[in-house]
Scaffold this motif. Sequence first.
Motif, PDB file in Angstrom:
ATOM      1  N   ILE A 133       5.024   3.177  -8.051  1.00 37.58           N
ATOM      2  CA  ILE A 133       6.246   2.166  -8.363  1.00 37.58           C
ATOM      3  C   ILE A 133       7.220   2.284  -7.296  1.00 37.58           C
ATOM      4  O   ILE A 133       7.705   1.389  -6.786  1.00 37.58           O
ATOM      5  CB  ILE A 133       6.734   2.432  -9.624  1.00 37.58           C
ATOM      6  N   ALA A 134       7.717   3.450  -6.798  1.00 37.63           N
ATOM      7  CA  ALA A 134       8.825   3.684  -6.133  1.00 37.63           C
ATOM      8  C   ALA A 134       8.171   3.161  -4.628  1.00 37.63           C
ATOM      9  O   ALA A 134       9.016   2.471  -4.202  1.00 37.63           O
ATOM     10  CB  ALA A 134       9.049   5.412  -5.843  1.00 37.63           C
ATOM     11  N   ASN A 135       7.301   3.337  -4.296  1.00 35.98           N
ATOM     12  CA  ASN A 135       6.482   3.018  -2.955  1.00 35.98           C
ATOM     13  C   ASN A 135       6.314   1.447  -3.014  1.00 35.98           C
ATOM     14  O   ASN A 135       6.710   0.666  -2.007  1.00 35.98           O
ATOM     15  CB  ASN A 135       5.043   3.361  -2.757  1.00 35.98           C
ATOM     16  N   ALA A 136       6.376   0.885  -4.001  1.00 34.89           N
ATOM     17  CA  ALA A 136       6.102  -0.634  -4.221  1.00 34.89           C
ATOM     18  C   ALA A 136       7.442  -1.180  -4.061  1.00 34.89           C
ATOM     19  O   ALA A 136       7.584  -2.589  -3.637  1.00 34.89           O
ATOM     20  CB  ALA A 136       5.438  -1.023  -5.581  1.00 34.89           C
ATOM     21  N   ILE A 180      12.855   2.155 -12.190  1.00 32.41           N
ATOM     22  CA  ILE A 180      12.758   2.276 -10.855  1.00 32.41           C
ATOM     23  C   ILE A 180      12.507   0.955 -10.103  1.00 32.41           C
ATOM     24  O   ILE A 180      12.792   0.314  -9.192  1.00 32.41           O
ATOM     25  CB  ILE A 180      11.146   3.105 -10.617  1.00 32.41           C
ATOM     26  N   ALA A 181      11.422  -0.096 -10.986  1.00 28.87           N
ATOM     27  CA  ALA A 181      11.177  -1.294 -10.510  1.00 28.87           C
ATOM     28  C   ALA A 181      12.493  -2.084 -10.305  1.00 28.87           C
ATOM     29  O   ALA A 181      12.632  -2.978  -9.611  1.00 28.87           O
ATOM     30  CB  ALA A 181      10.280  -1.990 -11.601  1.00 28.87           C
ATOM     31  N   MET A 237       7.673 -13.611  -5.792  1.00 26.06           N
ATOM     32  CA  MET A 237       6.184 -13.384  -6.349  1.00 26.06           C
ATOM     33  C   MET A 237       5.678 -12.281  -5.112  1.00 26.06           C
ATOM     34  O   MET A 237       4.594 -11.583  -5.653  1.00 26.06           O
ATOM     35  CB  MET A 237       5.633 -14.778  -6.128  1.00 26.06           C
ATOM     36  N   LYS A 238       6.112 -12.315  -4.132  1.00 26.68           N
ATOM     37  CA  LYS A 238       5.710 -11.492  -3.005  1.00 26.68           C
ATOM     38  C   LYS A 238       5.963  -9.839  -3.427  1.00 26.68           C
ATOM     39  O   LYS A 238       5.252  -9.142  -3.457  1.00 26.68           O
ATOM     40  CB  LYS A 238       6.380 -11.866  -1.725  1.00 26.68           C
ATOM     41  N   GLU A 239       7.052  -9.709  -3.943  1.00 27.57           N
ATOM     42  CA  GLU A 239       7.510  -8.428  -4.353  1.00 27.57           C
ATOM     43  C   GLU A 239       6.865  -7.951  -5.567  1.00 27.57           C
ATOM     44  O   GLU A 239       6.250  -7.013  -5.907  1.00 27.57           O
ATOM     45  CB  GLU A 239       8.723  -8.614  -4.919  1.00 27.57           C
ATOM     46  N   ALA A 298       2.748  -5.150  -9.235  1.00 28.45           N
ATOM     47  CA  ALA A 298       1.465  -5.401 -10.133  1.00 28.45           C
ATOM     48  C   ALA A 298       0.433  -4.167  -9.578  1.00 28.45           C
ATOM     49  O   ALA A 298      -0.250  -3.556 -10.304  1.00 28.45           O
ATOM     50  CB  ALA A 298       0.842  -6.736 -10.060  1.00 28.45           C
ATOM     51  N   ASN A 299       0.412  -3.960  -8.281  1.00 26.97           N
ATOM     52  CA  ASN A 299      -0.749  -3.201  -7.745  1.00 26.97           C
ATOM     53  C   ASN A 299      -0.370  -1.790  -8.226  1.00 26.97           C
ATOM     54  O   ASN A 299      -1.310  -1.053  -8.271  1.00 26.97           O
ATOM     55  CB  ASN A 299      -0.744  -3.473  -6.236  1.00 26.97           C
TER      56      ASN A 299
END
Lengths: 267, 267, 267, 267
Positions: D258-261, D217-218, A252-254, A259-260
């Motif tokens: 997305i990459a940053n996430a 990427i995710a 969930m943290k990831e 989502a952001n």
Amino acid sequence: MNYLYEKAGGKISYRGVRFGGKKIVFIAGPCALESEEQAIAAAEIIKKASVKIFRAPIFKPRTSPYSFQGIGTKGLNILEKIADSYRLLTAVEVMDVNQIAELENMVDILWVGARNMQNYSLLKALGKTRNLVLLKNSLCSTIEEFLLSAEYILKEGNSNLLLCVRGLRSFDSVARFPLQIEWIPALKQRTKLPICTDVSHSAGDVSIVPFNAKAAIAAGTDSIMVEVHPWPEKALSDANQQLNEEQFLSMMKELRKIANAVGRCID
Amino acid sequence: MNYLYEKAGGKISYRGVRFGGKKIVFIAGPCALESEEQAIAAAEIIKKASVKIFRAPIFKPRTSPYSFQGIGTKGLNILEKIADSYRLLTAVEVMDVNQIAELENMVDILWVGARNMQNYSLLKALGKTRNLVLLKNSLCSTIEEFLLSAEYILKEGNSNLLLCVRGLRSFDSVARFPLQIEWIPALKQRTKLPICTDVSHSAGDVSIVPFNAKAAIAAGTDSIMVEVHPWPEKALSDANQQLNEEQFLSMMKELRKIANAVGRCID
Amino acid sequence: MNYLYEKAGGKISYRGVRFGGKKIVFIAGPCALESEEQAIAAAEIIKKASVKIFRAPIFKPRTSPYSFQGIGTKGLNILEKIADSYRLLTAVEVMDVNQIAELENMVDILWVGARNMQNYSLLKALGKTRNLVLLKNSLCSTIEEFLLSAEYILKEGNSNLLLCVRGLRSFDSVARFPLQIEWIPALKQRTKLPICTDVSHSAGDVSIVPFNAKAAIAAGTDSIMVEVHPWPEKALSDANQQLNEEQFLSMMKELRKIANAVGRCID
Amino acid sequence: MNYLYEKAGGKISYRGVRFGGKKIVFIAGPCALESEEQAIAAAEIIKKASVKIFRAPIFKPRTSPYSFQGIGTKGLNILEKIADSYRLLTAVEVMDVNQIAELENMVDILWVGARNMQNYSLLKALGKTRNLVLLKNSLCSTIEEFLLSAEYILKEGNSNLLLCVRGLRSFDSVARFPLQIEWIPALKQRTKLPICTDVSHSAGDVSIVPFNAKAAIAAGTDSIMVEVHPWPEKALSDANQQLNEEQFLSMMKELRKIANAVGRCID
């Protein structure tokens, strides 16, 4: 021809939960409701991640008649307690027209599993309820067949409908039922109904579940269904694909970050 | 584990028709019962080939809710007349537990279509009838899942059961749902239940139907289900795959030769 | 557009063997040539059934680089001896443009396996030889892709071409690569090129092979490729699908009856 | 057995580009090199997004022999100019052993397309070069078959190897070859070789491409291959799936987020 599914949907609000908006809605809980103790422990876990909908089926469609078939209607009181104590909406699978009467007032969300996507009597009957219905695709459905099954429900008057992408059968053995990731944008091109993704049945294995969840959010899903069990190693069904507390909270943290990154959020 | 399907079967006799013996049993008739006139014309055709079982569904599961859904219960009287006048057994599809009560005494054979192979409530309810049940495989079933669905019926006490091979979904566009020809010998290795083959839905096209029928007999099928319509070009469903009189009678002539070549016969 | 495959074919005669006529032509022999002793023993078996073409590949495409890769060019002398002593045509798989030079004058039939159906350099080079070429479909080919691969060979000028149906990949585990039986009539609707059916690779198991062969003949195949090994239990590859002498001769006896039933014959 | 693919990989550096590290590496450019003008215009676009590797095949494997087969070796000079003027690495598809000699010194990355994943002669020959090799999965490959094809290259001594996930054939018509998203984490569990994802061939349509890229990427891909054309409507092949400048730059902006996430970055 103009289909109802082309117009239906947009943002759906159901007992305070809004689908299809900025927030990604989670539906989490065990593969099957096994006992009050298990249900409470599972509810405790999902509350830690602010999940608002508790899945805990009491009827289980199983390939073999000798496998665990679900706790049955005695689970309804347990579900009611959980709903009250934890202020959670509840979700169960419905397999038969004759189960609807006892479920519709006791449970919030009724879902149709892959095996029943083309059980048209069931679809029509659910179209006459006021419940939120979640329709999963069958294992060898085309997207058109899926939307036309949704149409059976819409046609009877119920547009509280979520479409749930849950994987397709393939020769590829890595995932149990590989997630058809392209359906997420493709469904959004064809309908405004909110899209849910079942990341547990598509992955079939705990080590793959979080990746399917990340991919689904990146591809635009509005909702995620995921199996969480307080002690998966003792689960009566699908032991390999249910996340434990640590795995779930870590995932969930990831997911919040993904989502952001796509302009969405998670409670 | 020992399954009932391993022991069940052998030669099944049902109202004078014997399945699983030397004779290959045909189940023929239109995709859907459309009118008394059509039913009579179809019955006339199949009688010319000495067929003993008339298929003519009154409820049709259709992908779209806007497609022809079958003539409904008013077709039952027509079926009864045909059965009496032509001394034919009758066969229809059953889609729902709630249809069983009105069908079980009016019709001989109740079949479960591909969409409902894992509709376990329906399977269990059919297991409690005395009808001959014909179970078709789902479009993405494994052979094990198919046999376990049969087990649901056998477990409730009904062993008047035919297993019907009807094609699987594939990327291959030549046949609508290509016939899994290997299932015929493979099922015979696993069960003594008689095997039927649906040569119309697997082929999807009149030009392919006779070849699927020949191949199925060569591979050992005990029974053939085939769609025959007096005037296919006007059919309300599946117009492309229904044989007309000439096509049907010509096919039957060829099939007799194949049957003889594998030590079987056709009435 | 008019394709060459629409016109090519009809009855092809190659070194005294005629394809596409009344006689069904068999191509039989081991999965791989292993030794002179094995080749002689296999040739003895197939001669008992009057088979005229001996398959015995010397190059084997294997999924793993650590599996037996074939006996290589030293097998050519063995093949030559067999051809001379037993008056058999010989057939081997060709995997690479650079193998053609050493094979084309030593071997009669060169076949392209499933893995190379779209190896266009290989197809073009074979189109420039005078050998009889047998093209197998890839495991996930559509019928159109298959015919267009054939077109690559025809376009270079070689119309000594057999199309070989050999099964498709499926989720269904009963057969290794289930036979797409409908392709046999469907190919005949699209081309006059003679059709061969590989009943060993599609079945994947000795207990299924004869049923695929019967079905293929019933559906109209012009030729059958089948693996026969004098001692399959010691085979260096595909041990489960190679018929031994007794199994092969027993199958051939049954196939003659089916061939007669469809107006064909077997030598 | 211990396979080389289990150990090989980790971070690979090739002419200043590092694969498998924090940075996600893009390989972008047209489906096919068509002209110098087109190549320059495409290179200008990808430079705007700081992409370092230019794909522009000069040999095109096409289903029909009558389709555009690529510009051929005269494209090599164009590629060399682009490499020099824009300081880009170049990548082309290699279809045949005999093409390697003229490509290996003129081009940086040689890739094996889906049709040749099991062209073992080609794999072995590439294993003897010093080029970076990119291996795409075949349309009906299992993950094990894919890794064993990689093993053919590694075994010959070349471990400059990228594994490219590019979709599988399915009955599902939404995507041309749906992306098997689970292979990304599953490959990472089995090998340290860097993983690339071909988001264009899996999607088959411009409207789906960015979603496949985000999902990949995710799910952890190390690299993305994507088709970009200055004027897709005039493209000689795959017009529907090539992004134009605006689409490409807009996608890249989203992908950075997305990459940053997931703790990665894009130049």
